[in-house]
Design a protein around this motif. Sequence first.
Motif, PDB file in Angstrom:
ATOM      1  N   ARG A   1      -6.245   5.581   0.602  1.00  0.00           N
ATOM      2  CA  ARG A   1      -5.886   4.032   0.801  1.00  0.00           C
ATOM      3  C   ARG A   1      -6.211   3.203  -0.384  1.00  0.00           C
ATOM      4  NH1 ARG A   1      -1.198   3.920   4.268  1.00  0.00           N
ATOM      5  NH2 ARG A   1      -1.794   5.234   5.852  1.00  0.00           N
TER       6      ARG A   1
ATOM      7  N   MET B   1       0.824  -1.121  -0.177  1.00  0.00           N
ATOM      8  CA  MET B   1      -0.058   0.093   0.018  1.00  0.00           C
ATOM      9  C   MET B   1       0.901   1.181   0.082  1.00  0.00           C
ATOM     10  SD  MET B   1      -3.396   1.045  -0.041  1.00  0.00           S
ATOM     11  CE  MET B   1      -4.210  -0.341   0.591  1.00  0.00           C
ATOM     12  N   ARG B   2       0.544   2.174  -0.918  1.00  0.00           N
ATOM     13  CA  ARG B   2       1.445   3.337  -0.833  1.00  0.00           C
ATOM     14  C   ARG B   2       1.028   4.210   0.335  1.00  0.00           C
ATOM     15  NH1 ARG B   2      -0.763   5.323  -6.684  1.00  0.00           N
ATOM     16  NH2 ARG B   2      -2.915   4.648  -5.475  1.00  0.00           N
ATOM     17  N   GLN B   3       2.057   4.853   0.646  1.00  0.00           N
ATOM     18  CA  GLN B   3       1.979   5.857   1.875  1.00  0.00           C
ATOM     19  C   GLN B   3       1.594   7.241   1.426  1.00  0.00           C
ATOM     20  OE1 GLN B   3       1.921   5.092   5.162  1.00  0.00           O
ATOM     21  NE2 GLN B   3       2.300   3.103   4.513  1.00  0.00           N
ATOM     22  N   PRO B   4       0.538   7.658   2.148  1.00  0.00           N
ATOM     23  CA  PRO B   4       0.200   9.042   1.431  1.00  0.00           C
ATOM     24  C   PRO B   4       1.511  10.208   1.637  1.00  0.00           C
ATOM     25  CG  PRO B   4      -1.085   8.641   3.405  1.00  0.00           C
ATOM     26  CD  PRO B   4       0.036   7.262   3.077  1.00  0.00           C
ATOM     27  N   TRP B   5       2.116  10.140   2.670  1.00  0.00           N
ATOM     28  CA  TRP B   5       3.408  10.814   3.017  1.00  0.00           C
ATOM     29  C   TRP B   5       4.281  10.901   1.859  1.00  0.00           C
ATOM     30  CZ3 TRP B   5       0.174  11.629   6.407  1.00  0.00           C
ATOM     31  CH2 TRP B   5      -0.465  10.451   7.287  1.00  0.00           C
TER      32      TRP B   5
ATOM     33  N   VAL C   1       3.805   9.612  -1.020  1.00  0.00           N
ATOM     34  CA  VAL C   1       3.360  10.175  -2.467  1.00  0.00           C
ATOM     35  C   VAL C   1       3.107  11.683  -2.352  1.00  0.00           C
ATOM     36  CG1 VAL C   1       1.170   9.782  -4.110  1.00  0.00           C
ATOM     37  CG2 VAL C   1       1.976   8.004  -2.947  1.00  0.00           C
ATOM     38  N   ALA C   2       2.811  12.168  -1.296  1.00  0.00           N
ATOM     39  CA  ALA C   2       2.778  13.749  -1.394  1.00  0.00           C
ATOM     40  C   ALA C   2       3.970  14.424  -1.587  1.00  0.00           C
ATOM     41  CB  ALA C   2       2.050  14.104   0.121  1.00  0.00           C
TER      42      ALA C   2
ATOM     43  N   VAL D   1       0.456  15.488   6.265  1.00  0.00           N
ATOM     44  CA  VAL D   1       0.369  15.763   4.699  1.00  0.00           C
ATOM     45  C   VAL D   1       1.054  17.080   4.552  1.00  0.00           C
ATOM     46  CG1 VAL D   1      -1.146  15.945   2.875  1.00  0.00           C
ATOM     47  CG2 VAL D   1      -1.661  14.170   4.632  1.00  0.00           C
TER      48      VAL D   1
ATOM     49  N   THR E   1      -6.540  11.739   6.874  1.00  0.00           N
ATOM     50  CA  THR E   1      -4.966  11.871   7.163  1.00  0.00           C
ATOM     51  C   THR E   1      -4.649  13.033   8.106  1.00  0.00           C
ATOM     52  OG1 THR E   1      -4.390  12.673   5.116  1.00  0.00           O
ATOM     53  CG2 THR E   1      -3.918  10.467   5.252  1.00  0.00           C
ATOM     54  N   PRO E   2      -3.881  12.646   9.099  1.00  0.00           N
ATOM     55  CA  PRO E   2      -3.414  13.964   9.831  1.00  0.00           C
ATOM     56  C   PRO E   2      -2.997  15.063   9.016  1.00  0.00           C
ATOM     57  CG  PRO E   2      -2.497  12.058  10.572  1.00  0.00           C
ATOM     58  CD  PRO E   2      -3.038  11.488   9.374  1.00  0.00           C
TER      59      PRO E   2
ATOM     60  N   TRP F   1      -3.412  20.222  -8.154  1.00  0.00           N
ATOM     61  CA  TRP F   1      -2.087  21.183  -8.286  1.00  0.00           C
ATOM     62  C   TRP F   1      -2.030  21.901  -9.538  1.00  0.00           C
ATOM     63  CZ3 TRP F   1       1.240  17.310  -5.064  1.00  0.00           C
ATOM     64  CH2 TRP F   1       1.041  17.547  -3.561  1.00  0.00           C
TER      65      TRP F   1
ATOM     66  N   ARG G   1     -12.565  11.071  10.849  1.00  0.00           N
ATOM     67  CA  ARG G   1     -11.830  10.421   9.891  1.00  0.00           C
ATOM     68  C   ARG G   1     -12.577   9.272   9.263  1.00  0.00           C
ATOM     69  NH1 ARG G   1      -6.311  10.638  12.404  1.00  0.00           N
ATOM     70  NH2 ARG G   1      -5.875  12.733  12.032  1.00  0.00           N
TER      71      ARG G   1
ATOM     72  N   THR H   1       4.337  17.597   1.839  1.00  0.00           N
ATOM     73  CA  THR H   1       4.080  18.037   0.887  1.00  0.00           C
ATOM     74  C   THR H   1       5.430  19.126   0.816  1.00  0.00           C
ATOM     75  OG1 THR H   1       1.887  17.665   0.792  1.00  0.00           O
ATOM     76  CG2 THR H   1       2.645  19.390  -0.713  1.00  0.00           C
TER      77      THR H   1
ATOM     78  N   MET I   1      -2.116  11.442  -5.538  1.00  0.00           N
ATOM     79  CA  MET I   1      -1.893  11.625  -3.939  1.00  0.00           C
ATOM     80  C   MET I   1      -3.185  11.546  -3.327  1.00  0.00           C
ATOM     81  SD  MET I   1      -0.806  15.093  -2.025  1.00  0.00           S
ATOM     82  CE  MET I   1      -2.026  15.692  -1.464  1.00  0.00           C
TER      83      MET I   1
ATOM     84  N   ALA J   1      -3.543   7.821  -2.877  1.00  0.00           N
ATOM     85  CA  ALA J   1      -3.046   7.311  -1.402  1.00  0.00           C
ATOM     86  C   ALA J   1      -3.351   7.800  -0.067  1.00  0.00           C
ATOM     87  CB  ALA J   1      -1.411   7.909  -1.653  1.00  0.00           C
TER      88      ALA J   1
ATOM     89  N   MET K   1       4.865  13.854  -5.122  1.00  0.00           N
ATOM     90  CA  MET K   1       4.286  14.855  -6.174  1.00  0.00           C
ATOM     91  C   MET K   1       4.808  16.244  -6.208  1.00  0.00           C
ATOM     92  SD  MET K   1       2.420  12.942  -8.063  1.00  0.00           S
ATOM     93  CE  MET K   1       2.709  11.247  -8.265  1.00  0.00           C
TER      94      MET K   1
END
Lengths: 259, 317
Positions: free
Chosen positions: B116, A1-5, A7-8, A104, A99-100, B99, B82, A108, B110, B113, A11
């Motif tokens: 999820r 699973m990709r971690q949002p942090w 990927v952020a 994020v 997400t917190p 963006w 959440r 970013t 993004m 992700a 990107m």
Amino acid sequence: MRQPWAVAATMAARRVVASPSALAVSSGFYFIVVSVVSALWRAAAGVHHGQVAGYSAAALTWYIAFSEAATVALNVRMIEYIGQDIADGSVAVELLRPTPLVLVRLATESGQAVARVLPLAGIGAVLALVVVGRPPSWTGVLVALPSLALAVCCNLAMQHAVAAAAFWTRDARSTWFLYQKFVFILGGMLLPLEVLPAWLHHIALALPFMAMSYVPARLASGHLALGLIGLQVVWLIVTVAAAAGMFAAGQRRLQVVGG
Amino acid sequence: MVTHAEAVIWADGLTKTFRGRRSTGVEAVSGLSLSVGAGERVAYIGPNGAGKSTSIKMLTGILHPTTGRAEVLGHVPWTQRRALTRRIGTLFGQRSQLWFELTPRQSYRMLAAIYRLDEGAEERRLAELGGLLDASDLFDMPVRSLSLGQRMRCELAACLLHDPQIVFLDEPTIGLDLLAKQRFRQLLVRLNEEKGTTVFLTSHDVADIEHVAQRVIVINHGQVIYDNTVASMRRSLLATKLVEVTFDRPPDNLEMAGVTVVTADATSLRLAVDTTITPVRKVVDVLLERADIGDLSIVDPPLEQVIANIYEQAARP
């Protein structure tokens, strides 16, 4: 699973690459600042028998190339902009994601800052090579690169922690100016901390600002103390925790009091 | 009326008071109660300062209420924010999720992700949304090169990426040109009809309400002052009908109680009929008798006027 942090951050780094003109402007500014400030320090070294506080003219040039890169890579008024987002309620919209918020945002901003700081360090290295020749230690320069990334992340986390005061004050316009002065002086951006009076030097070494500019610059100037990177990691953990704590408390206030 | 058990959005006596340091406080929302069923298309409207924004913030979990209860998809929004955010989508017309320097597809990566979604699910979803929103060819263009109408379709895709059951839309058509607005409204209806997504829309554009919503909830001073279908709102709230006629020979005399001439020229006439005084049928009979009618139509007054009347009625003490 990709971690949002992750990927952020990736990107955000791509955004920097996709806007070469913005990077060119900050590179031009950086080139001028490093040229002028390093020339001043070489002149100062010249009148002090070639050394200032243990730094040779060449070491000072490499120092300034890295200390300036660590700060020019960041938006100078970031605290003000984060504060505006908090005060005008924009930040509330970001709560509508699972997400917190602050993590994020930090991921970013860090992705962008790292994508900016590495090219700047490259330009600084070329400039220093042309002006004063090879660095006192190539190993020091190589070690300074990850340290630069840690420095900008640490600075960003601290700025978020400071800007979060806007959850209570509704205004962070004046804070950024004061904060920048701390980074300039106590963070070692304009001058190596060893130049400061002993009492202030000790204070500066105990504050987080030293992790934001002084550490990579000190390493690039040939002073290989790897413990400094460990200290940066500690400050990064502390500043991220401070930012997360401030945002969490601020969010609770926002949810109760309103935005 | 949707019961609590059937409702996907339910609020009971929601109140929010903003307290200043020295003031006694301002009650932005005052005992708001409503319920919305799955698959409904609801326009949530009210004049500026009516409490729309504050109540939506409470329903999405951004704000804690001062008093009252609410559930959205079975979650208490402010304590289970959440979990709720994974099941709702939000689109704010003036705040971009994309963006500008990148393509929409890169921004979606993004968001995927964050929600999820794995890469396979993300690709399948984008293929589906590309078809639904007729936007597949836009996903790989830089956002800065898109027109506002194209960008809003991409924004809607961003809002729908995680397949939300409810979408909250705040002024989604603001700034769009006429054609782009029409297209966007059609997409919202299509999304609702094909996917069963509940649409909760706020807008000051009457055409958004008319062409998207089936039901209107009007709030003012933090309370629901009207809740009915769009068609009923037109019918029940204004007893006035507009009668438009064209003729070869104008009527000799049209003086009738409750009938006023709105516009008149040599070949046409527009009359406003207060049906509580004179039935519209009587007016038509008189017109047919006294004039050589070419065409005749009876229309409801514009929705704008209906809504203005609701606001005015609520403002009266």
